[in-house]
Design a protein around this motif. Structure first.
Motif, PDB file in Angstrom:
ATOM      1  N   LYS A  25      -7.326  10.391   4.553  1.00  0.00           N
ATOM      2  CA  LYS A  25      -7.494  10.580   5.995  1.00  0.00           C
ATOM      3  C   LYS A  25      -8.170   9.367   6.627  1.00  0.00           C
ATOM      4  CE  LYS A  25     -11.838  13.198   5.708  1.00  0.00           C
ATOM      5  NZ  LYS A  25     -12.511  14.471   6.067  1.00  0.00           N
ATOM      6  N   GLU A  26      -9.076   8.715   5.887  1.00  0.00           N
ATOM      7  CA  GLU A  26      -9.731   7.521   6.428  1.00  0.00           C
ATOM      8  C   GLU A  26      -8.729   6.379   6.622  1.00  0.00           C
ATOM      9  OE1 GLU A  26     -12.609  10.170   4.567  1.00  0.00           O
ATOM     10  OE2 GLU A  26     -10.814   9.182   3.760  1.00  0.00           O
ATOM     11  N   ARG A  27      -7.836   6.212   5.640  1.00  0.00           N
ATOM     12  CA  ARG A  27      -6.848   5.120   5.766  1.00  0.00           C
ATOM     13  C   ARG A  27      -5.843   5.421   6.865  1.00  0.00           C
ATOM     14  NH1 ARG A  27      -4.980   1.370   6.913  1.00  0.00           N
ATOM     15  NH2 ARG A  27      -4.188  -0.451   5.782  1.00  0.00           N
ATOM     16  N   LEU A  28      -5.474   6.693   7.038  1.00  0.00           N
ATOM     17  CA  LEU A  28      -4.560   7.061   8.107  1.00  0.00           C
ATOM     18  C   LEU A  28      -5.233   6.912   9.466  1.00  0.00           C
ATOM     19  CD1 LEU A  28      -2.983  10.183   6.382  1.00  0.00           C
ATOM     20  CD2 LEU A  28      -1.800   8.027   6.877  1.00  0.00           C
ATOM     21  N   ASP A  29      -6.520   7.258   9.555  1.00  0.00           N
ATOM     22  CA  ASP A  29      -7.259   7.041  10.806  1.00  0.00           C
ATOM     23  C   ASP A  29      -7.283   5.559  11.160  1.00  0.00           C
ATOM     24  OD1 ASP A  29      -7.804   9.710  11.151  1.00  0.00           O
ATOM     25  OD2 ASP A  29      -9.834   9.614  10.331  1.00  0.00           O
ATOM     26  N   ARG A  30      -7.516   4.739  10.155  1.00  0.00           N
ATOM     27  CA  ARG A  30      -7.557   3.287  10.386  1.00  0.00           C
ATOM     28  C   ARG A  30      -6.209   2.776  10.865  1.00  0.00           C
ATOM     29  NH1 ARG A  30      -8.387  -1.008   5.448  1.00  0.00           N
ATOM     30  NH2 ARG A  30      -7.413  -2.811   6.477  1.00  0.00           N
ATOM     31  N   LEU A  31      -5.121   3.250  10.255  1.00  0.00           N
ATOM     32  CA  LEU A  31      -3.790   2.828  10.673  1.00  0.00           C
ATOM     33  C   LEU A  31      -3.510   3.263  12.111  1.00  0.00           C
ATOM     34  CD1 LEU A  31      -1.004   1.629  10.174  1.00  0.00           C
ATOM     35  CD2 LEU A  31      -0.339   3.792   9.090  1.00  0.00           C
ATOM     36  N   ALA A  32      -3.843   4.495  12.449  1.00  0.00           N
ATOM     37  CA  ALA A  32      -3.639   4.984  13.815  1.00  0.00           C
ATOM     38  C   ALA A  32      -4.418   4.138  14.813  1.00  0.00           C
ATOM     39  CB  ALA A  32      -4.060   6.452  13.918  1.00  0.00           C
ATOM     40  N   ALA A  33      -5.647   3.769  14.448  1.00  0.00           N
ATOM     41  CA  ALA A  33      -6.470   2.949  15.334  1.00  0.00           C
ATOM     42  C   ALA A  33      -5.884   1.555  15.508  1.00  0.00           C
ATOM     43  CB  ALA A  33      -7.889   2.856  14.776  1.00  0.00           C
ATOM     44  N   PHE A  51       0.864  -1.175   0.000  1.00  0.00           N
ATOM     45  CA  PHE A  51       0.000   0.000   0.000  1.00  0.00           C
ATOM     46  C   PHE A  51       0.914   1.242   0.000  1.00  0.00           C
ATOM     47  CE2 PHE A  51      -2.784   3.204   1.685  1.00  0.00           C
ATOM     48  CZ  PHE A  51      -4.037   2.861   1.195  1.00  0.00           C
ATOM     49  N   PRO A  52       0.581   2.333  -0.717  1.00  0.00           N
ATOM     50  CA  PRO A  52      -0.693   2.631  -1.384  1.00  0.00           C
ATOM     51  C   PRO A  52      -0.759   2.234  -2.857  1.00  0.00           C
ATOM     52  CG  PRO A  52       0.643   4.603  -1.307  1.00  0.00           C
ATOM     53  CD  PRO A  52       1.444   3.530  -0.620  1.00  0.00           C
ATOM     54  N   TRP A  53       0.314   1.631  -3.413  1.00  0.00           N
ATOM     55  CA  TRP A  53       0.276   1.267  -4.829  1.00  0.00           C
ATOM     56  C   TRP A  53      -0.741   0.151  -5.076  1.00  0.00           C
ATOM     57  CZ3 TRP A  53       4.574   2.294  -1.932  1.00  0.00           C
ATOM     58  CH2 TRP A  53       5.303   3.438  -2.305  1.00  0.00           C
ATOM     59  N   ASN A  54      -0.850  -0.740  -4.119  1.00  0.00           N
ATOM     60  CA  ASN A  54      -1.866  -1.787  -4.155  1.00  0.00           C
ATOM     61  C   ASN A  54      -2.854  -1.518  -3.031  1.00  0.00           C
ATOM     62  OD1 ASN A  54      -3.417  -4.095  -3.970  1.00  0.00           O
ATOM     63  ND2 ASN A  54      -1.694  -5.520  -4.056  1.00  0.00           N
ATOM     64  N   PRO A  55      -4.108  -1.171  -3.335  1.00  0.00           N
ATOM     65  CA  PRO A  55      -5.071  -0.834  -2.279  1.00  0.00           C
ATOM     66  C   PRO A  55      -5.274  -1.958  -1.263  1.00  0.00           C
ATOM     67  CG  PRO A  55      -5.898  -0.149  -4.422  1.00  0.00           C
ATOM     68  CD  PRO A  55      -4.671  -0.969  -4.680  1.00  0.00           C
ATOM     69  N   GLN A  56      -5.050  -3.212  -1.675  1.00  0.00           N
ATOM     70  CA  GLN A  56      -5.172  -4.345  -0.745  1.00  0.00           C
ATOM     71  C   GLN A  56      -3.802  -4.836  -0.276  1.00  0.00           C
ATOM     72  OE1 GLN A  56      -7.376  -4.337  -3.650  1.00  0.00           O
ATOM     73  NE2 GLN A  56      -8.711  -3.411  -2.103  1.00  0.00           N
ATOM     74  N   GLY A  57      -2.770  -4.047  -0.521  1.00  0.00           N
ATOM     75  CA  GLY A  57      -1.425  -4.468  -0.186  1.00  0.00           C
ATOM     76  C   GLY A  57      -1.077  -4.265   1.278  1.00  0.00           C
ATOM     77  N   SER A  58       0.092  -4.756   1.649  1.00  0.00           N
ATOM     78  CA  SER A  58       0.582  -4.616   3.023  1.00  0.00           C
ATOM     79  C   SER A  58       1.005  -3.171   3.292  1.00  0.00           C
ATOM     80  CB  SER A  58       1.786  -5.535   3.257  1.00  0.00           C
ATOM     81  OG  SER A  58       1.454  -6.888   3.030  1.00  0.00           O
ATOM     82  N   VAL A  59       0.693  -2.688   4.480  1.00  0.00           N
ATOM     83  CA  VAL A  59       1.151  -1.374   4.930  1.00  0.00           C
ATOM     84  C   VAL A  59       2.462  -1.553   5.683  1.00  0.00           C
ATOM     85  CG1 VAL A  59       0.680   0.560   6.481  1.00  0.00           C
ATOM     86  CG2 VAL A  59      -1.155  -0.370   5.055  1.00  0.00           C
ATOM     87  N   VAL A  60       3.485  -0.814   5.276  1.00  0.00           N
ATOM     88  CA  VAL A  60       4.779  -0.829   5.966  1.00  0.00           C
ATOM     89  C   VAL A  60       4.927   0.495   6.703  1.00  0.00           C
ATOM     90  CG1 VAL A  60       7.277  -1.030   5.725  1.00  0.00           C
ATOM     91  CG2 VAL A  60       5.769  -2.325   4.197  1.00  0.00           C
ATOM     92  N   ALA A  61       5.041   0.434   8.013  1.00  0.00           N
ATOM     93  CA  ALA A  61       5.105   1.646   8.829  1.00  0.00           C
ATOM     94  C   ALA A  61       6.279   1.559   9.788  1.00  0.00           C
ATOM     95  CB  ALA A  61       3.810   1.841   9.612  1.00  0.00           C
TER      96      ALA A  61
END
Length: 391
Positions: free
Chosen positions: A319-327, A193-203
């Protein structure tokens, strides 16, 4: 009496007791003044969207990997032995029930000189963390979220210059880290993510040892220039932001940590900002060009805010995806003193911390063999058979 109001020939304990009484009113007054300044402007941050609340889900379904790095050292014969490791712990969360699903690690043990040792260890840690992240992405059960305890890109202060440029060990460590970061994002971008909407988030939840990057990020919300670096997808209200310009002097006079403590409450985060705009010469340049995004999140009032670092940019990071990640980060976190730690990172760091025992044992063996010179004797035994003396 001297100018500090303390009589000469006074013991240290007496001097400190007097000085605390003298300075107490001023210290308390200054802190309260700064708190009042923050409280006066905090509503503007919330109304503008510079600070926003997020909701932790009641039920969490997530596959997550935590990657922690560690290094342990021991001085030996004028040099330094070290053991460096990166450990990955995989968790599966189903209806908020957590279970471990696997573990992986990589390590190296070697000797090193004292020159530039701290930065070299950081570079080794970044390289090893990316090796573990690559293995996680390639796995059959790829995580939804991968958390690292080191930065995703390198600050320019890590580039070998001066004496570091002449040190072959440091140059090798830097080039290896750059190559590993570049290879990871080139090879796996389609699965991320974000290149693949269903991809892994690396943080990244970078630790204080990378203070240059963290400090640069903390300044952004405290300056008018920094507020221009916010992601457009955060939909910040410019009219409310303009109300903060008049308070710029008061804001800039507050320390970065106290500033964040003041504007962030429980389950709030700052708007995401482009860290590569504030610090444009991040390396590898090709990876940083994709965007380096950061935001601060605070899970509970008793804990310190955390800096989250991501690769990518708008419109992928909404902002929705960032809110989800923060949660998700908050839901996974446990308190470790003042600093919250996501459970997979905590478990990985506990395992990685065992390197100190191994390097101490290794160092003892090295010193013992050096004193006895047994290895040298073994290597030289029979050498005359290969090089017989001429008659």
């Amino acid at each position: 009496m001297n100018e500090s109001g303390v009589a000469p020939n006074t013991s240290l304990a007496q001097r400190l007791a007097v000085m605390t009484q003298i300075h107490l009113p001023g210290t308390v007054g200054r802190i309260l003044k700064q708190n009042r300044d923050i409280e006066a402007i905090a509503p503007y941050f919330k109304r503008s969207g510079l600070v926003r609340f997020y909701r932790i889900p009641e039920l969490l379904d997530l596959k997550v990997a935590g990657i922690a790095t560690a290094v342990a050292t021991r001085p030996v014969w004028g040099g330094l032995l070290y053991a460096s490791a990166a450990v990955r712990v995989d968790l599966a969360v189903k209806s908020s029930v957590i279970r471990t699903t696997g573990q992986d690690s990589t390590c190296e043990i070697d000797d090193i000189d004292y020159e530039d040792q701290s930065k070299r260890f950081q570079l080794i840690g970044v390289r090893q963390a990316y090796q573990m992240a690559a293995a996680a992405v390639r796995s059959a059960d790829r995580p939804d979220l991968i958390l690292l305890d080191c930065p995703l890109v390198l600050n320019r202060s890590m580039v070998p210059t001066g004496e570091a440029a002449e040190n072959p060990g440091y140059r090798t460590a830097y080039e290896s880290a750059i190559d590993e970061i570049t290879r990871f994002w080139n090879d796996h971008q389609a699965a991320l993510f974000p290149w693949n909407p269903q991809g892994s988030v690396v943080a990244s939840l970078a630790s204080e040892r990378f203070g240059a990057i963290i400090y640069a990020a903390q300044q952004d919300l405290r300056t008018e220039e920094g507020r221009r670096h916010l992601l457009s997808t955060e939909e910040v209200d410019d009219r409310q932001v303009r109300q903060l310009i008049e308070s710029q002097t008061a804001i800039s006079g507050v320390g970065a940590r106290r500033f964040l403590h003041g504007i962030l409450e429980q389950q709030t985060r700052t708007a995401a900002f482009r860290m590569n705009v504030k610090t444009p010469r991040m390396e590898p340049a090709a990876v940083a060009a994709s965007g380096v995004v950061g935001f601060h999140v605070r899970s509970v009032d008793q804990n310190s805010p955390q800096l989250v670092q991501l690769i990518g940019d708008a419109p992928g990071w909404t902002k929705e995806r960032l809110d989800r990640l923060a949660a998700e980060i908050s839901a996974l976190s446990v308190s470790n003193g003042q600093q919250p730690v996501p459970i997979p990172l905590f478990l990985a760091s506990e395992v990685a911390g065992t390197t100190s025992r191994f390097v101490n044992a290794y160092g003892g063996d090295v010193e013992d063999h050096i004193r006895r010179r047994q290895l040298e004797t073994d290597w030289l035994t029979g050498i005359e058979e290969f090089h017989p003396e001429k008659d």
